[in-house]
Design a protein around this motif. Structure first.
Motif, PDB file in Angstrom:
ATOM      1  N   GLY A  60      11.952  -9.444  -2.512  1.00  0.00           N
ATOM      2  CA  GLY A  60      10.941  -9.216  -2.553  1.00  0.00           C
ATOM      3  C   GLY A  60      10.110  -8.148  -2.159  1.00  0.00           C
ATOM      4  N   LEU A  61      10.911  -7.091  -2.169  1.00  0.00           N
ATOM      5  CA  LEU A  61       9.960  -5.691  -1.982  1.00  0.00           C
ATOM      6  C   LEU A  61      10.647  -4.371  -2.838  1.00  0.00           C
ATOM      7  N   GLN A  62       9.508  -3.867  -3.208  1.00  0.00           N
ATOM      8  CA  GLN A  62      10.027  -2.538  -3.543  1.00  0.00           C
ATOM      9  C   GLN A  62       9.315  -1.367  -3.216  1.00  0.00           C
ATOM     10  N   ILE A  63      10.388  -0.535  -2.218  1.00  0.00           N
ATOM     11  CA  ILE A  63       9.521   0.780  -2.200  1.00  0.00           C
ATOM     12  C   ILE A  63      10.339   2.115  -2.945  1.00  0.00           C
ATOM     13  N   SER A  64       9.094   2.588  -3.056  1.00  0.00           N
ATOM     14  CA  SER A  64       9.050   3.903  -4.184  1.00  0.00           C
ATOM     15  C   SER A  64       8.732   5.516  -2.835  1.00  0.00           C
ATOM     16  N   ALA A  65      10.033   6.480  -3.253  1.00  0.00           N
ATOM     17  CA  ALA A  65       9.021   7.053  -2.634  1.00  0.00           C
ATOM     18  C   ALA A  65       9.117   8.267  -3.073  1.00  0.00           C
ATOM     19  N   ARG A  66       8.497   9.447  -2.438  1.00  0.00           N
ATOM     20  CA  ARG A  66       8.870  10.987  -3.260  1.00  0.00           C
ATOM     21  C   ARG A  66       8.683  12.039  -2.758  1.00  0.00           C
ATOM     22  N   ASP A  67      10.148  12.501  -2.997  1.00  0.00           N
ATOM     23  CA  ASP A  67       9.988  13.793  -1.371  1.00  0.00           C
ATOM     24  C   ASP A  67       8.572  14.822  -1.424  1.00  0.00           C
ATOM     25  N   MET A  68       8.041  14.625  -0.817  1.00  0.00           N
ATOM     26  CA  MET A  68       7.259  16.113  -0.532  1.00  0.00           C
ATOM     27  C   MET A  68       7.460  17.135   0.115  1.00  0.00           C
TER      28      MET A  68
ATOM     29  N   GLY B  71       8.219  16.329   3.596  1.00  0.00           N
ATOM     30  CA  GLY B  71       7.816  14.599   3.475  1.00  0.00           C
ATOM     31  C   GLY B  71       7.980  13.667   2.607  1.00  0.00           C
ATOM     32  N   ALA B  72       7.211  13.040   2.836  1.00  0.00           N
ATOM     33  CA  ALA B  72       7.117  12.150   1.361  1.00  0.00           C
ATOM     34  C   ALA B  72       5.559  11.378   1.243  1.00  0.00           C
ATOM     35  N   ILE B  73       5.936  10.706   0.475  1.00  0.00           N
ATOM     36  CA  ILE B  73       4.739   9.374  -0.116  1.00  0.00           C
ATOM     37  C   ILE B  73       5.631   8.350  -0.687  1.00  0.00           C
ATOM     38  N   ILE B  74       5.286   7.763   0.284  1.00  0.00           N
ATOM     39  CA  ILE B  74       5.446   6.374   0.056  1.00  0.00           C
ATOM     40  C   ILE B  74       5.022   5.011   0.050  1.00  0.00           C
ATOM     41  N   PHE B  75       5.646   4.261  -1.123  1.00  0.00           N
ATOM     42  CA  PHE B  75       4.916   3.547  -1.561  1.00  0.00           C
ATOM     43  C   PHE B  75       5.435   1.500  -1.649  1.00  0.00           C
ATOM     44  N   LEU B  76       4.696   1.105  -1.094  1.00  0.00           N
ATOM     45  CA  LEU B  76       5.283  -0.166  -0.705  1.00  0.00           C
ATOM     46  C   LEU B  76       4.645  -1.347  -1.367  1.00  0.00           C
TER      47      LEU B  76
ATOM     48  N   GLY C 225       0.632  -1.200   0.331  1.00  0.00           N
ATOM     49  CA  GLY C 225      -0.075   0.608   0.108  1.00  0.00           C
ATOM     50  C   GLY C 225       1.091   1.485  -0.051  1.00  0.00           C
ATOM     51  N   SER C 226       0.354   2.475   0.280  1.00  0.00           N
ATOM     52  CA  SER C 226       1.000   3.527   0.459  1.00  0.00           C
ATOM     53  C   SER C 226       0.795   3.812   1.413  1.00  0.00           C
TER      54      SER C 226
END
Lengths: 353, 106
Positions: free
Chosen positions: B74-82, B85-90, B20-21
């Motif tokens: 097994g997992l990708q963690i993507s994040a965008r700087d805000m 702060g950040a929005i993080i996708f798992l 999720g995110s």
């Protein structure tokens, strides 16, 4: 039909590039003037089009002028090169001439003696007007062959040594065939390698040429007497380091990357950078990020870390842990992010071998 | 009874990767998210803390990043700087799916 010669001006100062373009437009032969703001950009332009003269600054970020000229000397031996710099240190002048540049001008001199500068450039444009390949210097064939393979070129190399003429066919960086003294294939290639010097000429590719040689160039060179001789009598450490530097920079340029940093796991061993200035700063960040990512991976039981990617408006960064080293590869913003992992892996795979 | 107890003993559970995110503020406080309730908030806080430190370190190295992606087997963690702060996708990876080549954005 008469074709206009092309001049490529390389400088990281955009205003200076505009000034140069306007200034060179006064040349009597009215050549086409192209500009590049970085060494990588200039090399890709030289790959794509045929230029007559390269006018190159020395002090530039990432890849400096001497590094560009080292690559140009090997990959485009027919290109006339002019250094135009603000650096008044004689050390740079001698290093530039050692790299085989045709002219070395200081920017203030060029502005004061503008007519003389234009005359010099016009003379370079006019020389060897019959076209074809300029090279007449004796060169080490090994260097030329390795460069063709490294650059992934498709071409035919015509080599002349005394009365003997030989040809070597390359297809996408693979050695396909050779012909010399009535022999072909590997036998011809071995004979050619025994010619320790000669002149060479790069001809258009012949993609239809049947592949005769199936061994890799590396294997053939290792087998050849010249390869053995070279191993037994290597050049000075400085020469070898310079050759390695050129090969690495060429590999980066050919791949289309901007820079590469190799970071040993042990902090006490300094990181090495190619095409980048703030190596240590980037290495510090990479070490921190890798440590953080590994810690996070353990907390989450997410499996081994494969790679880390970063992006901003200027570039993509790919961080690849590989054994006892970590590599960071910088790619231009316009690179296609979906391919960068594979491309970075290919670039770094045999980096330290 | 003892025998029944033995049969009903809890089986070892398979650790499920979070999916999720969620968004975090500059202090690492989780603001909103779609990550399942089975993922403890402390774990999200840990992820947020580490991701924000990656962005901060990049700024300190004079190479600020807008996006970052950590790719595990097994997992990708993507994040965008805000803005700090950040929005993080798992995104857990499906082992049966064709492996994607790089840090693809979610």
């Amino acid at each position: 039909m008469e074709t206009k010669h092309k001049i490529l001006v390389l400088d990281d100062d955009a205003d200076w590039l505009d000034t140069c373009r306007d200034f060179l437009a006064q040349l009597p032969s009215q050549p086409e003037i192209r500009i590049a703001a970085s060494g990588v950009r200039a090399l890709s332009m030289l790959d794509a089009q045929q230029f007559r003269v390269l006018i190159c600054d020395l002090k530039m970020p990432r890849m400096d002028g001497l590094q560009v000229l080292s690559i140009v000397r090997r990959r485009f031996p027919g290109l006339r090169t002019v250094v135009l710099t603000g650096l008044q240190d004689d050390q740079f002048r001698s290093r530039a001439y050692a790299l085989g540049v045709d002219l070395f001008w200081l920017k203030p001199d060029m502005q004061q003696n503008s007519q003389m500068f234009l005359d010099c450039i016009e003379s370079l444009l006019g020389r060897d007007d019959a076209g074809g390949f300029r090279d007449t210097q004796a060169k080490n064939l090994l260097d030329v062959i390795q460069m063709e393979c490294l650059a992934g070129n498709s071409s035919v190399l015509r080599i002349t040594s005394g009365n003997s003429v030989a040809k070597i066919w390359f297809h996408h960086g693979e050695l396909v065939d050779a012909a010399a003294e009535g022999a072909d294939g590997e036998a011809a290639f071995r004979r050619i390698l025994k010619w320790k010097s000669g002149t060479f000429e790069s001809l258009s590719a012949e993609p239809e040429h049947v592949r005769i040689i199936t061994k890799s160039v590396g294997a053939l060179l290792a087998e050849s007497e010249q390869g053995i001789e070279k191993t037994a009598n290597p050049g000075s450490a400085e020469e070898l380091a310079q050759q390695k530097l050129v090969e690495h920079l060429a590999a980066i340029a050919v791949a289309g990357a901007e820079f590469l940093v190799s970071i040993p796991a042990k902090k006490e061993i300094a990181a090495k950078g190619w095409g980048i200035k703030n190596t240590e700063q980037l290495a510090g960040w990479a070490r921190h990020v890798e440590k953080t990512a590994r810690r996070l991976g353990e907390i989450l039981s997410a499996g081994p870390l494969v790679h880390i990617a970063g992006q901003n408006l200027e570039r993509h960064l790919l961080l690849l842990p590989q054994g006892d080293k970590t590599y960071v590869v910088g790619w231009p913003a316009e690179a296609i992010s979906g391919h960068l992992f594979e491309q970075s892996k290919n670039l770094t795979q045999s980096w330290d071998s | 009874m003892g025998l029944l107890k033995w049969f009903s003993s809890p089986r070892p559970t398979v650790h499920k990767l979070p999916s999720g995110s969620f968004t975090v503020d500059r202090h690492g406080k989780v603001m909103t998210g779609t990550v399942g309730a089975d993922c403890p908030p402390s774990l999200l806080a840990d992820i947020a803390k580490e991701i924000l430190s990656v962005f901060r370190a990049a700024r300190a190295a004079q190479m600020p990043l807008a996006e970052v992606s950590l790719d595990y087997a097994g997992l990708q963690i993507s994040a965008r700087d805000m803005q700090g702060g950040a929005i993080i996708f798992l995104s857990p990876k499906n082992p049966l799916a064709t492996p994607s080549s790089t840090g693809a954005k979610p």
